[in-house]
Scaffold this active site. Structure first.
Site, short mmCIF file in Angstrom:
data_model
loop_
_atom_site.label_atom_id
_atom_site.label_comp_id
_atom_site.label_asym_id
_atom_site.label_seq_id
_atom_site.Cartn_x
_atom_site.Cartn_y
_atom_site.Cartn_z
N TRP A 146 0.84 -1.19 0.00
CA TRP A 146 0.00 0.00 0.00
C TRP A 146 0.88 1.25 0.00
O TRP A 146 1.93 1.27 0.61
CB TRP A 146 -0.90 0.01 1.24
CG TRP A 146 -2.15 -0.81 1.08
CD1 TRP A 146 -2.28 -2.16 1.26
CD2 TRP A 146 -3.44 -0.34 0.70
NE1 TRP A 146 -3.56 -2.56 1.01
CE2 TRP A 146 -4.31 -1.46 0.66
CE3 TRP A 146 -3.95 0.92 0.39
CZ2 TRP A 146 -5.66 -1.35 0.34
CZ3 TRP A 146 -5.30 1.03 0.06
CH2 TRP A 146 -6.13 -0.09 0.03
N LEU A 204 -0.02 3.23 7.30
CA LEU A 204 -1.44 3.19 7.63
C LEU A 204 -1.93 4.62 7.79
O LEU A 204 -1.34 5.40 8.53
CB LEU A 204 -1.66 2.40 8.92
CG LEU A 204 -1.31 0.91 8.86
CD1 LEU A 204 -1.37 0.30 10.25
CD2 LEU A 204 -2.25 0.17 7.91
N HIS A 218 -11.31 0.85 10.98
CA HIS A 218 -10.32 -0.04 10.35
C HIS A 218 -8.89 0.36 10.71
O HIS A 218 -8.05 -0.50 11.00
CB HIS A 218 -10.52 0.03 8.82
CG HIS A 218 -9.62 -0.87 8.05
ND1 HIS A 218 -8.43 -0.45 7.49
CD2 HIS A 218 -9.73 -2.19 7.73
CE1 HIS A 218 -7.85 -1.45 6.85
NE2 HIS A 218 -8.61 -2.51 6.99
N PHE A 249 9.94 -1.37 14.19
CA PHE A 249 8.57 -0.92 13.88
C PHE A 249 8.65 0.14 12.79
O PHE A 249 8.69 1.34 13.06
CB PHE A 249 7.88 -0.36 15.12
CG PHE A 249 6.41 -0.10 14.91
CD1 PHE A 249 5.53 -1.14 14.71
CD2 PHE A 249 5.91 1.19 14.88
CE1 PHE A 249 4.18 -0.91 14.51
CE2 PHE A 249 4.56 1.44 14.67
CZ PHE A 249 3.70 0.38 14.49
N ARG A 254 6.66 12.34 6.65
CA ARG A 254 7.50 11.38 7.37
C ARG A 254 8.16 10.35 6.47
O ARG A 254 8.92 9.50 6.96
CB ARG A 254 6.65 10.67 8.44
CG ARG A 254 6.27 11.59 9.59
CD ARG A 254 5.06 11.08 10.36
NE ARG A 254 4.80 11.88 11.55
CZ ARG A 254 4.24 13.07 11.55
NH1 ARG A 254 3.84 13.63 10.42
NH2 ARG A 254 4.06 13.72 12.68
#
Length: 244
Positions: free
Chosen positions: A82, A141, A148, A173, A187
């Site tokens: 994604w 995300l 969701h 992470f 970012r």
């Protein structure tokens, strides 16, 4: 005894020189007028360049890293597909940092999965393969209109931590959890790219693992113990076995 009407009259009586109290409906109107600024002013998002500057400030300058010798480190990178422009930029930044630390290109193992939800299981497979000293899962995300985002963020974070604890292989992470696409771009692309810090962190954790399990030219356990020749020898490891 004093009647109810008399008590009501005394409560409403204003004595000479006493200031007149503001009507209740006026006080309520003033309170309601001030309420939006009291509730919203601390959290109203900035826009444009001010939003980007605020986002970078919130992220901070990142941790400091000393000189890292990653010449023996084996690093795994798992990409969630994604938002490919941003994830590719993060991985490029991480690989630049790996190269600067001396990680050999042949010691970088890369694979990909459909989305961030699949990262923990892929990380577990890679960790159990014994082919890497640290793993950097990379995903993005972005919050939408439903729950969701929260469900996936919590599951991925918990899953990646669980893989690291169960396998003993450090799992970074490398998943951005952002409230908007603009936050994610700040970012991942340009001077705010988190990828380089993730790459350096992966090298540091890989070296920590090598130290813990008796890696080459390291003390026996996380830098503790004697620095003699015996401690510099790799620890004999049992045959690999999947399962517990």
């Amino acid at each position: 005894p004093e009647s109810a009407s008399s008590r009501q009259e005394k409560r409403g009586r204003r004595y000479p020189g006493e200031p007149r109290a503001a009507p209740q409906h006026t006080m309520l109107a003033v309170t309601l007028a001030a309420l939006p600024s009291l509730l919203l002013s601390p959290s109203v998002p900035a826009t444009g360049s001010s939003a980007r500057a605020a986002a970078v400030r919130m992220a901070g300058d990142g941790p400091s890293f000393g000189d890292l010798d990653g010449s023996t480190a084996r690093i795994g990178i798992i990409k969630a597909r994604w938002h490919p422009e941003m994830s590719d930029s993060l991985i490029a930044g991480a690989k630049e940092a790996l190269a600067a630390c001396g990680v050999k290109e042949e010691n970088i193992v890369e694979t990909e999965v459909p989305g961030s939800y699949e990262l923990p299981l892929a990380a577990r497979y890679m960790a159990l393969s014994g082919s890497v000293d640290a793993i950097l899962p990379v995903g993005i995300l972005i919050k939408g209109d439903t729950y969701h985002f929260e469900a996936i963020s919590d599951s991925v974070s918990s899953g990646l931590m669980s893989v690291g604890m169960q396998t003993g292989v450090p799992i970074l992470f490398g998943v951005l959890t952002c409230m908007s696409e603009e936050q994610a771009r700040v970012r991942s692309i340009g001077p705010g790219n988190h990828g380089p810090d993730w790459g350096r962190a992966a090298v540091e954790m890989a070296l920590l693992r090598q130290s813990a399990v008796g890696g080459p030219k390291s003390k026996f356990f996380m830098g503790f113990g004697d620095s003699g020749e015996d401690d510099a020898k790799p620890m004999t490891r049992p045959a690999e076995r999947i399962g517990f």
